[in-house]
Design an enzyme around this catalytic site. Structure first.
Site, PDB file in Angstrom:
ATOM      1  N   GLU A 152       5.762 -11.638  44.196  1.00  0.00           N
ATOM      2  CA  GLU A 152       6.810 -11.557  45.354  1.00  0.00           C
ATOM      3  C   GLU A 152       6.035 -12.351  46.311  1.00  0.00           C
ATOM      4  OE1 GLU A 152       3.130  -8.203  45.774  1.00  0.00           O
ATOM      5  OE2 GLU A 152       4.035  -7.197  43.988  1.00  0.00           O
ATOM      6  N   ASN A 198       8.848 -12.953  39.807  1.00  0.00           N
ATOM      7  CA  ASN A 198       7.991 -11.321  39.569  1.00  0.00           C
ATOM      8  C   ASN A 198       8.266 -10.994  40.684  1.00  0.00           C
ATOM      9  OD1 ASN A 198       6.846  -8.870  37.492  1.00  0.00           O
ATOM     10  ND2 ASN A 198       5.638  -8.576  38.629  1.00  0.00           N
ATOM     11  N   HIS A 234       8.330  -0.398  40.247  1.00  0.00           N
ATOM     12  CA  HIS A 234       7.567   1.100  40.463  1.00  0.00           C
ATOM     13  C   HIS A 234       8.758   1.700  41.423  1.00  0.00           C
ATOM     14  CE1 HIS A 234       3.973  -0.987  39.583  1.00  0.00           C
ATOM     15  NE2 HIS A 234       4.349  -2.169  40.410  1.00  0.00           N
ATOM     16  N   GLU A 263       6.654  -3.712  35.578  1.00  0.00           N
ATOM     17  CA  GLU A 263       5.147  -3.026  36.050  1.00  0.00           C
ATOM     18  C   GLU A 263       6.017  -1.479  35.940  1.00  0.00           C
ATOM     19  OE1 GLU A 263       3.471  -4.622  39.458  1.00  0.00           O
ATOM     20  OE2 GLU A 263       3.595  -6.502  38.650  1.00  0.00           O
ATOM     21  N   ASP A 265       6.259   2.408  37.199  1.00  0.00           N
ATOM     22  CA  ASP A 265       5.913   3.199  36.773  1.00  0.00           C
ATOM     23  C   ASP A 265       6.809   4.508  37.614  1.00  0.00           C
ATOM     24  OD1 ASP A 265       5.068   2.969  39.250  1.00  0.00           O
ATOM     25  OD2 ASP A 265       2.901   2.177  38.282  1.00  0.00           O
TER      26      ASP A 265
HETATM   27  O1  G3I Z   1     -12.842  -5.061  41.331  1.00  0.00           O
HETATM   28  C1  G3I Z   1     -13.356  -4.465  42.338  1.00  0.00           C
HETATM   29  C2  G3I Z   1     -14.411  -3.320  42.213  1.00  0.00           C
HETATM   30  O2  G3I Z   1     -16.191  -4.235  42.554  1.00  0.00           O
HETATM   31  C3  G3I Z   1     -14.864  -2.629  43.992  1.00  0.00           C
HETATM   32  O3  G3I Z   1     -15.789  -2.048  43.818  1.00  0.00           O
HETATM   33  C4  G3I Z   1     -13.942  -1.529  43.891  1.00  0.00           C
HETATM   34  C5  G3I Z   1     -13.487  -0.901  45.053  1.00  0.00           C
HETATM   35  O4  G3I Z   1     -12.922  -1.098  46.003  1.00  0.00           O
HETATM   36  O5  G3I Z   1     -12.731  -2.646  43.853  1.00  0.00           O
HETATM   37  C6  G3I Z   1     -11.930  -3.268  42.467  1.00  0.00           C
HETATM   38  O6  G3I Z   1     -11.328  -4.284  43.447  1.00  0.00           O
HETATM   39  C7  G3I Z   1     -10.022  -3.290  43.171  1.00  0.00           C
HETATM   40  C8  G3I Z   1      -9.258  -3.668  41.820  1.00  0.00           C
HETATM   41  O7  G3I Z   1      -8.120  -3.400  42.109  1.00  0.00           O
HETATM   42  C9  G3I Z   1      -9.980  -4.142  40.456  1.00  0.00           C
HETATM   43  O8  G3I Z   1      -9.560  -2.040  40.047  1.00  0.00           O
HETATM   44  C10 G3I Z   1      -9.491  -2.977  44.470  1.00  0.00           C
HETATM   45  O9  G3I Z   1     -10.003  -2.596  44.763  1.00  0.00           O
HETATM   46  C11 G3I Z   1      -7.951  -2.803  44.609  1.00  0.00           C
HETATM   47  O10 G3I Z   1      -7.124  -2.943  45.393  1.00  0.00           O
HETATM   48  C12 G3I Z   1      -7.061  -3.555  43.321  1.00  0.00           C
HETATM   49  O11 G3I Z   1      -5.824  -3.026  42.790  1.00  0.00           O
HETATM   50  C13 G3I Z   1      -5.010  -3.327  42.427  1.00  0.00           C
HETATM   51  C14 G3I Z   1      -3.924  -3.995  42.918  1.00  0.00           C
HETATM   52  O12 G3I Z   1      -2.375  -4.708  42.782  1.00  0.00           O
HETATM   53  C15 G3I Z   1      -4.176  -4.560  44.230  1.00  0.00           C
HETATM   54  O13 G3I Z   1      -2.837  -5.511  45.052  1.00  0.00           O
HETATM   55  C16 G3I Z   1      -4.515  -2.855  41.487  1.00  0.00           C
HETATM   56  O14 G3I Z   1      -5.874  -2.019  40.771  1.00  0.00           O
HETATM   57  C17 G3I Z   1      -3.317  -2.912  40.628  1.00  0.00           C
HETATM   58  O15 G3I Z   1      -2.660  -2.107  39.882  1.00  0.00           O
HETATM   59  C18 G3I Z   1      -2.352  -3.974  41.327  1.00  0.00           C
HETATM   60  O16 G3I Z   1      -1.474  -4.729  40.837  1.00  0.00           O
HETATM   61  C19 G3I Z   1       0.020  -4.999  41.593  1.00  0.00           C
HETATM   62  C20 G3I Z   1       0.187  -6.264  40.883  1.00  0.00           C
HETATM   63  O17 G3I Z   1      -0.871  -6.927  40.933  1.00  0.00           O
HETATM   64  C21 G3I Z   1       1.611  -6.908  41.580  1.00  0.00           C
HETATM   65  N1  G3I Z   1       2.518  -5.746  41.552  1.00  0.00           N
HETATM   66  C22 G3I Z   1       1.908  -4.440  42.593  1.00  0.00           C
HETATM   67  C23 G3I Z   1       1.111  -3.960  41.897  1.00  0.00           C
HETATM   68  C24 G3I Z   1       0.417  -2.119  41.999  1.00  0.00           C
HETATM   69  O18 G3I Z   1       0.116  -2.930  43.622  1.00  0.00           O
END
Ligand code: G3I
Length: 347
Positions: A152, A198, A234, A263, A265
């Site tokens: 990105e 990517n 996405h 990715e 969906d």
């Molecule tokens: O691990 C912490 C946890 O300890 C905490 O209690 C909780 C409370 O908010 O947050 C947890 O972290 C979260 C993490 O996912 C793991 O679940 C973050 O807040 C959350 O922001 C994070 O989101 C991820 C996101 O990337 C971040 O930008 C998504 O799971 C993940 O699917 C998403 O993946 C991205 C790709 O890497 C790149 N392309 C877009 C895609 C979707 O956004």
């Protein structure tokens, strides 16, 4: 209802129909076509939910850590790495004869506080990034076959995104030279890994995909070690312009690069927490259309979704009122989207 089932059946080629009736897993269909079918993986679900692990192993021949290999999760302190979640996914993949993709070495998101608040200048940042790439990609050499080296890096208008790695303050390289540098470090860390750029919203033809294409063309011409472009995919129920996606894959693979859907969906609106039958039919059609484009190209080598069950998906957390974006429902039942991918793989 009858009408919707008829619409769904109309999507299915005879081979897919028999695959569906006999229950052939997607990975069997994919293996007979020489393509990888993958999913992003949530390590907690893998550990705690036996149906998650069983479905993943049965249906997919590729996995990718959804968050665990990102800079913050894997390298939470300057001198501390947390490899256990990625190690256990690699072990799971090995036990089930699956390939592993790595995600991601250079991104503006999910970076640790020690890095973003460290006040480091360009020389120090360059050294930090080189060491990070060497340590992470080097550790998994021979086990992770492909990396999203840079994720990105472009804005919608095709300009480079302002990030800690590019210009704020950056690692001290002008323009796309910082991306090139990351690819060179990744290649040094694991010379056999396939290295990908990517991005999202760059599946069809637009300013962002044009900029990515121009960068890819330049890198290939100068023999920088890049092997492919990841199209995140996405999507929403707005039907994607399939002819544009095809044209983009054509020009990228025309450079000799691989293309992978990384990715995929298709999010749908939820009413009282559930998707309507019509929306799932529309979703299934989109899954079919995009999967069918990939399988047309020998160099479109993977179709990977961002998760596989509606029980675990980033969508409801990121888009209020949306969900049900994947091929399996929350009880691991195969949806129309699953049948669509099976249909595309069977053509
Ligand atoms: O691990 C912490 C946890 O300890 C905490 O209690 C909780 C409370 O908010 O947050 C947890 O972290 C979260 C993490 O996912 C793991 O679940 C973050 O807040 C959350 O922001 C994070 O989101 C991820 C996101 O990337 C971040 O930008 C998504 O799971 C993940 O699917 C998403 O993946 C991205 C790709 O890497 C790149 N392309 C877009 C895609 C979707 O956004």
């Amino acid at each position: 209802m009858i009408c919707n089932v008829a619409a769904l059946l109309a999507l299915l080629a005879p081979a897919a129909l028999s695959a569906w009736q006999s229950g052939s897993p997607l990975r069997e269909l994919a293996e007979s076509r020489g393509i990888r079918i993958g999913s992003a993986v949530n390590p907690a679900a893998l550990k705690n939910d036996p149906a998650y692990a069983a479905t993943l192993a049965r249906e997919f021949n590729q996995v990718e850590p959804e968050n665990a290999a990102k800079f913050g999760p894997v390298h939470p302190q300057e001198d501390t790495y947390n490899f256990e979640p990625v190690d256990s996914l690699v072990a799971f993949a090995k036990a089930h004869d699956m390939a592993v993709r790595g995600h991601t070495l250079v991104w503006h998101n999910q970076n640790p506080a020690w890095l973003t608040r460290g006040g480091f200048g360009p020389d120090r940042l360059a050294a930090i990034l080189q060491k990070h790439i060497q340590t992470v990609a080097g550790r998994y050499a021979g086990q992770i076959y492909a990396w999203d080296v840079v994720n990105e890096a472009f804005e919608k208008d095709g300009t480079l995104r302002k990030t800690i790695w590019f210009d704020s303050p950056g690692i001290g390289r002008e323009g796309t030279a910082y991306i090139e540098q990351a690819f060179r470090w990744a290649h040094a860390a694991d010379p056999k890994a396939l290295l990908f750029y990517n991005d999202y919203d760059a599946e069809g033809i637009n300013a962002k995909s044009d900029a990515i294409y121009q960068m890819a063309k330049d890198l290939v011409a100068r023999e920088v070690p890049i092997n492919g472009i990841g199209l995140q995919m996405h999507l929403t129920l707005k039907p994607p312009l399939i002819a544009d996606i095809e044209a983009n894959i054509k020009r990228l693979t025309g450079l000799g690069l691989q293309v992978q859907y990384t990715e995929l969906d298709v999010r749908v609106p939820l009413v009282d927490g559930a998707a309507s039958e019509d929306s799932l039919i529309a979703q299934a059609r989109i899954y079919n259309d995009v999967a069918a484009v990939c399988v047309k190209f020998k160099l479109c080598t993977a179709i990977q979704t961002w998760g596989f069950t509606d029980k675990f998906s980033w969508i409801p957390g990121a888009y209020r009122g949306m969900g049900a974006a994947l091929e399996f429902d929350a009880n691991y039942g195969a949806k129309g989207a699953w049948r669509s991918v099976a249909a595309a793989l069977s053509k």
